[in-house]
Design an enzyme around this catalytic site. Structure first.
Site, PDB file in Angstrom:
ATOM      1  N   ARG A  49      39.285   2.909 107.779  1.00 23.49           N
ATOM      2  CA  ARG A  49      39.590   3.618 108.855  1.00 23.49           C
ATOM      3  C   ARG A  49      39.002   4.721 109.323  1.00 23.49           C
ATOM      4  NH1 ARG A  49      43.357   3.312 104.481  1.00 23.49           N
ATOM      5  NH2 ARG A  49      45.494   2.312 104.612  1.00 23.49           N
ATOM      6  N   LYS A 107      36.898   0.397  87.371  1.00 24.86           N
ATOM      7  CA  LYS A 107      37.281  -0.030  85.953  1.00 24.86           C
ATOM      8  C   LYS A 107      38.026  -1.317  86.180  1.00 24.86           C
ATOM      9  CE  LYS A 107      41.407   3.023  86.612  1.00 24.86           C
ATOM     10  NZ  LYS A 107      40.850   3.884  87.713  1.00 24.86           N
ATOM     11  N   GLY A 189      51.711  15.227  92.074  1.00 19.59           N
ATOM     12  CA  GLY A 189      50.437  14.811  92.230  1.00 19.59           C
ATOM     13  C   GLY A 189      49.790  13.866  91.188  1.00 19.59           C
ATOM     14  N   ASP A 203      46.024   0.448  83.677  1.00 16.07           N
ATOM     15  CA  ASP A 203      44.642   1.457  83.936  1.00 16.07           C
ATOM     16  C   ASP A 203      44.087   1.642  82.452  1.00 16.07           C
ATOM     17  OD1 ASP A 203      43.423   3.425  85.679  1.00 16.07           O
ATOM     18  OD2 ASP A 203      43.733   4.585  83.728  1.00 16.07           O
ATOM     19  N   LYS A 207      40.364   0.504  80.692  1.00 16.20           N
ATOM     20  CA  LYS A 207      39.411   1.237  80.192  1.00 16.20           C
ATOM     21  C   LYS A 207      39.044   0.816  78.785  1.00 16.20           C
ATOM     22  CE  LYS A 207      40.753   4.883  83.240  1.00 16.20           C
ATOM     23  NZ  LYS A 207      41.660   6.199  83.512  1.00 16.20           N
ATOM     24  N   GLY A 306      40.813  12.603  89.182  1.00 19.74           N
ATOM     25  CA  GLY A 306      40.681  13.712  90.402  1.00 19.74           C
ATOM     26  C   GLY A 306      39.101  13.422  91.001  1.00 19.74           C
TER      27      GLY A 306
END
Length: 433
Positions: A49, A107, A189, A203, A207, A306
């Site tokens: 974008r 990952k 969040g 996820d 890993k 993060g």
């Protein structure tokens, strides 16, 4: 003496992580140049974008054509933080073909196709670094791949997903149910609008595949990893763990078999003793516990996700890749010489905590014990309590194959005196298990 011609970096993706990478490259430019031995220049940023405002990224660097960017021929290092399988895989291999080394935080791609990416990097004499793909800012890939290269790693046990750790921690500390804890994680969040990849263990499984491959010098793909999420964990499970002096964590567990002839990789919720170092890992933090022959027990702890923590890992890899470029060498590549098979979950030796709702009458405990004995599963402890014709049995087993334990539970469900298997959860984390 510092080289004056800058090393050029192409950035694929400029979201939370990518924008932080660009910011640090700009604000720490002098320090990075001193550490590398040459200036580092951000030569282009590929985004989907282009109209979005990206503070600190010059508009003239923005492009929507990532393929053209990595094909330029003057790019020294490509930083890939777009995620997903495609177009990331094609862009990384194209980067190698056109002379660039690659730093990735991907990952999912590395767990699915890491062997092919390593082969492409080796074919073209380039680096592939991916510290940021596992556990954010925590230095883990490089210690396993380099610092422990002369040792024999036997077990890697870790909390590698911050979202699920936050949810389970809230369930433990506040007594909240899964849905309430998930809502709080979303509001703060810590959880995505669609949390499936986190709460269903995808996820963490990716890993685990990466960690197992590095730790045991063998190839482990995502499909090799047994995966269970936390959506079925209840407040009753958390309460049962507390009564045992345990807490519940979603663990990634990679183990070398006792005979050294195979490995296992799995992700699932488990009870761990409060005395284990991982039990004290709170909220959205990650931690990985490594057991090796010579080094003994090591623990790596810190923020696992993060923008800033992940960018820190990316920049560490960028410095390494740039130094290698200047020295006209490459860092360590894939080490898969052991070629050990990955055992299926049914062959994994585990312990179970099983809670049964049973009829409150004589002989029930004997019936249940017989079922365990028939499946060669021995009982460690049992607790029985009853009232008004109803009773509960809480059984903790000794170690047995997961297949035997699963067959035992199926047989228990077939007993007339067993009303329900209220909960079942693996017990992990005790040294020497």
């Amino acid at each position: 003496m510092m080289r004056t011609r800058p090393l050029k970096v192409a950035l694929l993706g400029c979201g939370v992580v990518g924008s932080e990478v660009a910011r640090i490259m700009t604000t720490h430019a002098d320090d990075l140049a001193a550490r590398i031995g040459a200036p580092v220049e951000l030569a282009g940023v590929a985004v989907r974008r282009p109209g979005r405002v990206r503070e600190g990224v010059p508009a003239e660097l923005i492009t929507t054509d990532p393929t053209a960017l990595v094909k330029r021929g003057d790019i020294d290092v490509v930083v890939e933080v777009i995620g997903g399988i495609e177009p990331a895989r094609g862009l990384i291999t194209t980067a190698f073909e056109h002379g660039a080394s690659v730093v990735s935080a991907n990952k999912a791609l590395l767990a699915e196709d890491g062997a092919a990416l390593h082969a492409a990097a080796e074919q073209h004499g380039r680096d592939l670094y991916y510290e940021a793909a596992v556990a954010g800012a925590i230095p883990l890939v490089r210690p396993l791949r380099e610092s422990l290269a002369g040792d024999k790693v036997n077990r890697v046990l870790g909390i590698v997903n911050g979202t699920t750790n936050f949810i389970l921690d809230k369930m433990d500390t506040s007594g909240a149910g899964y849905s309430e804890a998930l809502d709080e994680a979303t509001a703060l969040g810590y959880a995505e609008a669609d949390p499936t990849a986190d709460v269903e263990g995808f996820d963490a499984a990716a890993k685990a595949a990466i960690l197992a491959g590095i730790a045991f010098h063998t190839r482990v793909r995502l499909d090799d990893v047994h995966r269970e999420g936390i959506t079925e964990v209840t407040a009753a499970d958390i309460a049962s763990a507390k009564r045992m002096g345990c807490t519940v964590k979603l663990l990634a567990i990679c183990e070398r078999a006792a005979d050294g002839q195979s490995v296992t990789a799995r992700v699932h919720p488990a009870m761990i003793p409060l005395t284990h170092p991982l039990a004290s890992v709170r909220e959205a933090y990650n931690a990985v516990f490594v057991e090796a022959d010579a080094a003994g027990q090591l623990m790596f702890y810190g923020p696992g996700a993060g923008g800033s923590p992940t960018a820190s890992a990316v920049l560490g890899d960028l410095v390494a890749a740039c130094r290698n470029k200047l020295a006209e060498t490459t860092g360590p590549g894939e080490s898969a010489y052991t070629r050990l098979p990955v055992s299926p979950m049914g062959e994994v030796v585990t312990r179970y905590h099983i809670s049964l709702d049973v009829a409150d009458k004589p002989g029930v405990l004997a019936q249940v014990a017989t079922v365990f004995a028939e499946h060669d599963v021995s009982i460690d402890t049992v607790r029985q309590q009853g009232k008004d014709g109803e009773a509960s049995l809480v059984v903790v087993t000794h170690r047995a194959t997961d297949a035997a334990l699963s067959a035992t539970v199926r047989a228990l469900r077939g007993l007339d005196t067993v009303r329900d298997v209220a909960s079942m959860m693996r017990v992990e984390g005790e040294r020497g298990e």
